[in-house]
Scaffold this active site. Structure first.
Site, PDB file in Angstrom:
ATOM      1  CB  CYS A 140     -44.452 -20.214  -5.424  1.00 55.78           C
ATOM      2  SG  CYS A 140     -43.690 -18.918  -4.848  1.00 55.78           S
TER       3      CYS A 140
ATOM      4  CB  CYS B 292     -27.203  -9.682 -10.551  1.00 57.51           C
ATOM      5  SG  CYS B 292     -27.931  -8.381 -11.166  1.00 57.51           S
TER       6      CYS B 292
END
Ligand code: SAH
Length: 478
Positions: free
Chosen positions: A81, A435
């Site tokens: 993943c 961020c």
């Protein structure tokens, strides 16, 4: 410089750092090799995959000496993943790395002097230890899952498969690709989101629904988005479709409502374009409300399908409280909240300010922001839709004089014109919520050169087990 390794060589490498993507940085005869899954301080045996002039990539084969920070990744699909990058690293070590990552960017790109430890009166920037989570799992309130088709196992001997023999899958893109791998559970996701995705997939399979195919542009279902309010328990399901009509749409609604009692909104978004942008322009309610409600620190928020809402609500409260603290409000100040989304930070600020002006580029988010101010009977916040770098200069001409400007831009950081406007408006304080440490550092340098001093930085871990680093920064006018 000659390259000391070639493809397929087996090398023993010392790992000296971690890239911003979470790969180990190895040195082999002075040559840099990036190795997924290796941690700083480790010595590993690796096979060279790719060599470029200045650096290469290698695949981890064996740990010769493991780091004390190494842990066993709990997720069974972690290796395939692309969602998490640091599950093989102890949580406290991750938090230390995230703080250091911010420090490195501030020093290298921002040319700032960071105080050692908690600092003192040196005037150097204080970077606090990252605020982590007590329970860093199942923290996400939103799942955005691509839908695909894979051939059913055990098919015809010649390998041929008609559409009927294809199986609907919903999951994640394998690391570095667009191949969808089926997934039932995600350890960083709220369990309700997993249940919603599973149910959509089950109904889709029963009804023989086709998944959208990126190559051909055919097939119906593109993405399923699930979002749940951690405080309210309300959940929204969005089916993103390549076309208007969903066969047996009543069945979908009925089944989702039956199996997931918290669902209060089922929405369709139509996206017929050949693009990897998830949402199209057209959103319609299939059942229930067009929004779900959630609550952060006692303030209620209406959130519509396409609006940005922080994905980790527990840490969001920590982040916003810190932003409000850094704003240093006494009740009379005028505050601008740039990149305000649905007005979350604006409304936190409004409780302690004289007047708040929020600006955001997505019109639906501004509608949500206005609705949210009214919902909480907050009368001292106004919102305008448009680019911050256009709207705020106009506010300046109209005579708005902010004491504090808060910015919370997307990953690419603040627009240059906005930074110039901030310098021209000369607020006492600038609070920067970021961020992305590298664009943060770039922007802080511009503000420093324009007369501001970076006082302190608080990293907040919004995305445990991933490489993402969020931080909030206080700057004051010199
Ligand atoms: N402060 C909000 C949103 C932060 S995300 C919160 O914490 O929830 C960044 C936001 O900036 C997004 O909502 C995005 O739509 C918006 N945005 C992106 N570019 C912009 C621009 N040029 N001007 C104003 N808003 C912008």
């Amino acid at each position: 410089m000659s390259v000391p390794v070639s493809k397929n060589d087996e090398v023993v490498v010392d790992i000296v750092g971690l890239t911003h993507e979470g790969e180990g940085v190895g040195r082999a005869d002075g040559f840099t090799l990036f190795i997924q899954g290796a941690l700083p301080g480790e010595r590993v045996r690796a096979r060279v995959l790719k060599v470029k002039k200045q650096y290469g990539y290698a695949k981890l084969q064996e740990l010769v000496a493991a780091s004390p920070d190494r842990v066993e990744a709990p997720c069974p699909i972690y290796m395939q993943c692309g969602g998490c990058q640091l599950q093989h690293m102890d949580y406290d070590a991750q938090l230390r790395w995230k703080r250091q990552h911010v420090v490195d960017n501030l020093e290298r790109i921002g040319k700032l002097r960071v105080a050692a430890g908690e600092g003192g009166d040196s005037g150097d920037v204080i970077v606090h230890p990252a605020i982590g989570m007590d329970k860093p799992w199942h923290y996400r309130n939103k799942a955005q899952v691509p839908i695909g088709m894979v051939p059913e196992a055990g098919r015809a001997a010649d390998g041929s498969a008609s559409v009927r023999d294809m199986r609907l899958v919903a999951g994640f893109y394998a690391r570095g690709s667009h191949r969808i791998i089926d997934m039932d559970q995600c350890l960083i996701q709220h369990s309700v989101n997993d249940e919603i995705v599973a149910e959509v997939k089950a109904v889709g399979r029963e009804l023989g629904i086709t998944a959208y195919d990126e190559e051909t542009g055919r097939g119906l279902l593109r993405h399923v988005m699930a979002r749940v309010g951690f405080v309210s328990g309300e959940a929204m399901v969005v089916l993103v479709t390549n076309g208007q009509r969903i066969p047996q749409v009543e069945r979908w609604v009925e089944r989702i409502r039956e199996t997931i009692p918290g669902v209060t909104s089922i929405v369709q978004n139509v996206n017929t374009r050949k693009t990897n942008v998830i949402f199209g322009d057209e959103t319609r309610v299939l059942w229930g409300s067009d929004v779900i409600y959630d609550e952060l620190d006692g303030i209620r928020f209406a959130i519509s399908a396409r609006s940005f809402y922080q994905v980790n609500p527990v840490q969001t409260v920590e982040l916003y409280r810190k932003a409000v603290e850094y704003a240093g409000l006494t009740g009379s100040e005028t505050v601008i909240d740039a990149y305000c989304g649905i007005g979350t930070i604006s409304l936190f600020l409004a409780r302690q300010a004289g007047r708040v002006y929020g600006v955001e580029i997505v019109p639906e988010a501004i509608e949500d922001a206005r609705r949210n101010a009214a919902l909480n009977e907050i009368g001292n916040a106004e919102f305008e839709a448009g680019p911050a770098e256009v709207v705020i200069p106009r506010w300046r001409q109209e005579g708005i004089v902010p004491d504090v400007i808060v910015v919370d831009p997307p990953r690419k950081g603040c627009d240059e014109a906005l930074l110039e406007t901030i310098l021209a408006m000369r607020p006492e304080r600038v609070v920067y919520v970021s961020c992305n440490p590298s664009t943060l550092a770039r922007d802080l340098r511009v503000l420093e050169d324009g007369g501001y001093r970076t006082v302190e930085v608080q990293p907040v871990d919004m995305f445990p087990w991933t490489v993402h680093v969020e931080s909030v920064i206080l700057m004051v006018r010199k």
